[in-house]
Design a protein around this motif. Structure first.
Motif, mmCIF file in Angstrom:
data_model
loop_
_atom_site.group_PDB
_atom_site.id
_atom_site.type_symbol
_atom_site.label_atom_id
_atom_site.label_comp_id
_atom_site.label_asym_id
_atom_site.label_seq_id
_atom_site.Cartn_x
_atom_site.Cartn_y
_atom_site.Cartn_z
ATOM 1 N N GLY A 299 0.751 -1.345 -0.006
ATOM 2 C CA GLY A 299 -0.220 -0.484 0.155
ATOM 3 C C GLY A 299 0.579 1.523 0.276
ATOM 4 O O GLY A 299 0.394 2.484 0.152
ATOM 5 N N TYR A 300 2.138 1.290 -0.084
ATOM 6 C CA TYR A 300 3.237 2.449 -0.744
ATOM 7 C C TYR A 300 3.048 2.517 -1.500
ATOM 8 O O TYR A 300 3.028 4.113 -1.578
ATOM 9 N N LEU A 301 2.987 2.192 -3.135
ATOM 10 C CA LEU A 301 2.822 2.205 -3.688
ATOM 11 C C LEU A 301 1.525 2.505 -4.443
ATOM 12 O O LEU A 301 1.502 1.264 -4.542
ATOM 13 N N SER A 302 1.089 3.486 -5.441
ATOM 14 C CA SER A 302 -0.217 3.264 -6.037
ATOM 15 C C SER A 302 0.227 3.438 -7.497
ATOM 16 O O SER A 302 0.654 4.580 -7.909
ATOM 17 N N LEU A 303 -0.560 2.368 -8.423
ATOM 18 C CA LEU A 303 -0.571 2.393 -10.027
ATOM 19 C C LEU A 303 -2.141 2.127 -9.997
ATOM 20 O O LEU A 303 -2.701 2.234 -9.918
ATOM 21 N N ARG A 304 -1.960 3.706 -10.958
ATOM 22 C CA ARG A 304 -2.993 3.098 -11.965
ATOM 23 C C ARG A 304 -3.566 2.780 -12.873
ATOM 24 O O ARG A 304 -2.515 1.829 -12.577
ATOM 25 N N SER A 305 -4.786 2.462 -13.632
ATOM 26 C CA SER A 305 -4.740 1.127 -14.101
ATOM 27 C C SER A 305 -4.506 0.084 -14.920
ATOM 28 O O SER A 305 -3.952 1.128 -15.002
ATOM 29 N N ARG A 306 -4.339 -1.005 -14.594
ATOM 30 C CA ARG A 306 -3.855 -1.770 -15.711
ATOM 31 C C ARG A 306 -4.544 -1.360 -17.017
ATOM 32 O O ARG A 306 -3.458 -1.736 -17.851
ATOM 33 N N HIS A 345 -1.619 9.395 -4.619
ATOM 34 C CA HIS A 345 -2.054 7.632 -3.603
ATOM 35 C C HIS A 345 -0.488 7.484 -3.625
ATOM 36 O O HIS A 345 -0.581 5.475 -3.079
ATOM 37 N N THR A 346 1.071 7.515 -3.896
ATOM 38 C CA THR A 346 1.802 7.479 -3.086
ATOM 39 C C THR A 346 2.860 7.425 -2.151
ATOM 40 O O THR A 346 2.600 9.168 -2.188
ATOM 41 N N ARG A 347 3.531 6.802 -1.436
ATOM 42 C CA ARG A 347 4.523 7.048 -0.244
ATOM 43 C C ARG A 347 5.516 7.181 -0.540
ATOM 44 O O ARG A 347 6.337 7.198 0.192
ATOM 45 N N ALA A 348 5.678 5.604 -1.224
ATOM 46 C CA ALA A 348 7.371 4.765 -1.456
ATOM 47 C C ALA A 348 7.018 4.883 -2.932
ATOM 48 O O ALA A 348 6.948 4.004 -3.365
ATOM 49 N N GLY A 354 20.563 0.630 -9.633
ATOM 50 C CA GLY A 354 22.076 0.479 -10.675
ATOM 51 C C GLY A 354 22.153 -1.101 -9.174
ATOM 52 O O GLY A 354 23.204 -1.114 -8.649
ATOM 53 N N MET A 355 21.919 -2.185 -9.868
ATOM 54 C CA MET A 355 22.288 -3.541 -8.593
ATOM 55 C C MET A 355 21.820 -3.612 -7.334
ATOM 56 O O MET A 355 21.332 -4.448 -7.176
ATOM 57 N N TYR A 356 21.183 -2.665 -6.694
ATOM 58 C CA TYR A 356 20.828 -1.921 -5.691
ATOM 59 C C TYR A 356 19.508 -1.044 -5.743
ATOM 60 O O TYR A 356 19.830 -1.137 -7.275
ATOM 61 N N GLY A 357 18.268 -1.036 -4.844
ATOM 62 C CA GLY A 357 17.265 0.351 -5.116
ATOM 63 C C GLY A 357 17.244 0.994 -4.571
ATOM 64 O O GLY A 357 17.891 1.201 -3.780
ATOM 65 N N PHE A 358 16.969 2.379 -5.360
ATOM 66 C CA PHE A 358 16.946 3.488 -4.617
ATOM 67 C C PHE A 358 15.700 3.804 -4.425
ATOM 68 O O PHE A 358 15.251 4.115 -5.363
ATOM 69 N N LEU A 359 15.129 4.230 -3.051
ATOM 70 C CA LEU A 359 14.044 4.113 -2.625
ATOM 71 C C LEU A 359 13.648 5.583 -1.674
ATOM 72 O O LEU A 359 14.848 5.609 -1.532
ATOM 73 N N TYR A 360 12.830 6.293 -2.663
ATOM 74 C CA TYR A 360 12.487 7.923 -2.960
ATOM 75 C C TYR A 360 11.189 7.573 -1.829
ATOM 76 O O TYR A 360 10.245 6.231 -2.043
ATOM 77 N N LEU A 361 11.428 8.710 -0.785
ATOM 78 C CA LEU A 361 9.843 8.162 0.155
ATOM 79 C C LEU A 361 9.523 9.463 -0.884
ATOM 80 O O LEU A 361 10.046 10.512 -1.297
#
Length: 553
Positions: A299-306, A345-348, A354-361
């Motif tokens: 529930g942290y990431l909201s995507l628009r409809s398929r 509606h996206t918090r993160a 790049g090999m690792y993930g770079f997560l932003y709030l």
């Protein structure tokens, strides 16, 4: 043709162990591949250098990726100081991606430090050197050079000399794949890589003699590309299943060994210390972690409809058919096409990987559509970090493993301030060895395991270091870090070391301890860019180049 440079010895600040230093970069090289090849007699000169010199593991940066790693080598400082963690950079204010360049490097490089101390330097095809900066010597920029139409050398007139002397000059991987290419196409790819080794030596000798040098470096990027594409033919665990291509891949490394022999002879003619090093190691790509799948499920990431996602992808494909650009770097476009993010509606979100993930709030007042209140920032960051550390999956053997054994707050990992480095992600996601983080979501599982029949390679932390020449210990083993190389070169060359370099001096490389003195930090002047480094067309070229190696998924 220009004659050889007349050169005088530069001033030394303390007694020197190395009159000159020749550095050979083998991008992504690992003893896991080189060791068995040496044992089989396929790389006799490299084995000779190791037997009569000093060698060992050279640990990479976190993440172990080309731009972060080679910039750490050049500055003697980690990503939290020099500012480069990936090929891409996320612009918080504009909510868009761009490519890093020399303008984003926040610290002086060894080429600039040596130039200021009146040493002559040369840098040939080292990543993160485009656009080239002014030095006391010459620079030929590396992998991120968009085309030979650009000013990819310093001084500028060197470009014309290169293209005149080497009409086939190439800085690209140029790995070709066709449905029915077979062994003939594979052989063509091997010959292209072997030609890049020859070209690297020819450039070293030509430019080194033309400009003179005290510290000179040549980098062979396609060692890394070969392993990305042909890992199953190189890995001792799987190579036996593919005898023809395994043999051809070994022959390619024998050609590399012949080039190392010529470079070693060039170093000896100039009484130079030889350093052979990689920016990271390599291993099998076993799976791809999809943290945005988890963020959506939680529930942290909201995507628009398929339907919207399908329309975006169809539009992207149709634009390609029509020959139009997708403009990946327009505001939010990469996220809209690949994820169709509903920012309101996206918090993160993992913005790039790049090999690792770079997560932003998605912080209110920081990003254009930010929704996370400032006072909730730390609590939310801790909450997501705990959930990512706790999530597990079954690997291909059925064993339960953590997907992300480490999740870091970058300011803690890099020991720096977020106020000084606002570009940093809020969390740095470190996957299981053999697993690469991707931004895209494909399917419903948090990890997509790769088929062993089509196994490719990905990066590991453990790179290589080989030293040979005057005052280098014989038959010795060491372990160091990429950040150690710059201060070690300075000290061995009889120069004071900036006290703020994060690496240590590898005194154990030498039969006589180097004289070590420190000096105050050398602050870099941040160059002002008068225009964008890359045009939209050049960005598309780099996007394709990096995507072909799996860096922009």
């Amino acid at each position: 043709m220009p004659g050889k440079a007349v050169q005088t010895d530069p001033p030394r600040e303390v007694p020197a162990l190395a009159g000159r230093v020749l550095i050979v970069g083998l991008d992504g090289a690992t003893f896991d591949v080189l060791g068995p090849l040496m044992d089989a007699g396929r790389m006799p000169h490299l084995k000779h250098l190791i037997d009569t010199g000093t060698s060992g593991i050279l640990d990479s940066t976190r993440p172990p990726i080309t731009p972060a790693a080679w910039t750490t080598f050049m500055t003697g400082k980690g990503p939290g100081r020099h500012g480069i963690v990936d090929f891409e950079r996320y612009d918080l204010d504009a909510n868009q991606l761009t490519f890093n360049s020399t303008f984003e490097i926040r610290e002086k490089t060894i080429w600039e430090i040596l130039s200021e101390k009146h040493f002559r330097v040369g840098s040939i095809m080292v990543p993160m050197t485009y656009p080239p900066r002014r030095v006391n010597g010459f620079v030929i920029s590396g992998f991120e050079t968009p085309s030979t139409d650009t000013d990819f050398t310093f001084p500028r007139d060197l470009k014309d000399d290169i293209l005149r002397r080497w009409p086939d000059y190439s800085y690209r991987s140029d790995w070709q794949r066709k449905a029915f290419g077979g062994n003939a196409l594979f052989d063509r790819n091997m010959r292209h890589i072997e030609r890049s080794f020859e070209q690297g030596y020819e450039l070293t000798e030509y430019c080194g003699d033309r400009y003179g040098w005290d510290v000179l470096m040549v980098l062979f990027k396609l060692v890394d590309n070969l392993q990305h594409k042909a890992w199953r033919y190189l890995d001792p665990r799987t190579a036996g299943k593919y005898p023809e291509r395994a043999e051809r891949s070994a022959q390619c490394h024998t050609a590399l060994d012949a080039t190392l022999k010529k470079l070693s002879a060039y170093a000896e003619r100039h009484n130079a210390t030889l350093l052979i090093m990689s920016d990271h190691g390599h291993g099998s790509l076993d799976g791809k972690a999809q943290p945005n799948r988890l963020l959506q499920d939680w529930g942290y990431l909201s995507l628009r409809s398929r339907l919207t996602q399908s329309r975006n992808r169809a539009s992207q494909i149709w634009r390609r058919v029509l020959g139009k650009k997708n403009n990946r770097f327009a505001e939010g476009s990469a996220f809209d096409r690949e994820l169709a993010v509903d920012w309101a509606h996206t918090r993160a979100c993992v913005m790039h990987a790049g090999m690792y993930g770079f997560l932003y709030l998605n912080v209110a007042g920081r990003q254009p559509d930010g929704v996370v209140p400032q006072h909730e920032y730390e609590a939310l960051r801790d909450e997501i970090r705990a959930r990512l550390l706790a999530v597990t999956t079954r690997d291909r053997s059925g064993r339960e493993v953590q997907i992300f054994p480490e999740v870091h707050k970058p300011e803690e990992l890099y020991r720096c301030s977020r106020d000084e480095q606002p570009w940093m992600p809020d969390l740095l996601l470190v996957p299981q060895p053999g697993v690469a983080v991707v931004r895209k979501i494909r399917g419903g599982r948090p990890v997509r395991w790769c088929s062993t029949r089509r196994m490719e390679g990905t990066h590991r932390v453990e790179g290589i270091l080989v030293a040979h020449g005057p005052h280098v210990r014989r038959g010795h083993r060491v372990r160091g870090n990429l950040a150690d190389i710059a201060p070690t070169i300075l000290a061995a060359s009889g120069l004071r070391v900036p006290i703020d370099m994060e690496g240590r001096i590898l005194s154990e490389l030498f039969d006589t301890p180097p004289s070590i003195e420190f000096e105050p930090p050398r602050a870099a002047e941040q160059a002002k860019r008068e225009q964008e480094v890359y045009t939209e067309q050049e960005k598309e070229v780099l996007t394709k180049r990096l995507s072909d190696l799996g860096y922009l998924e």
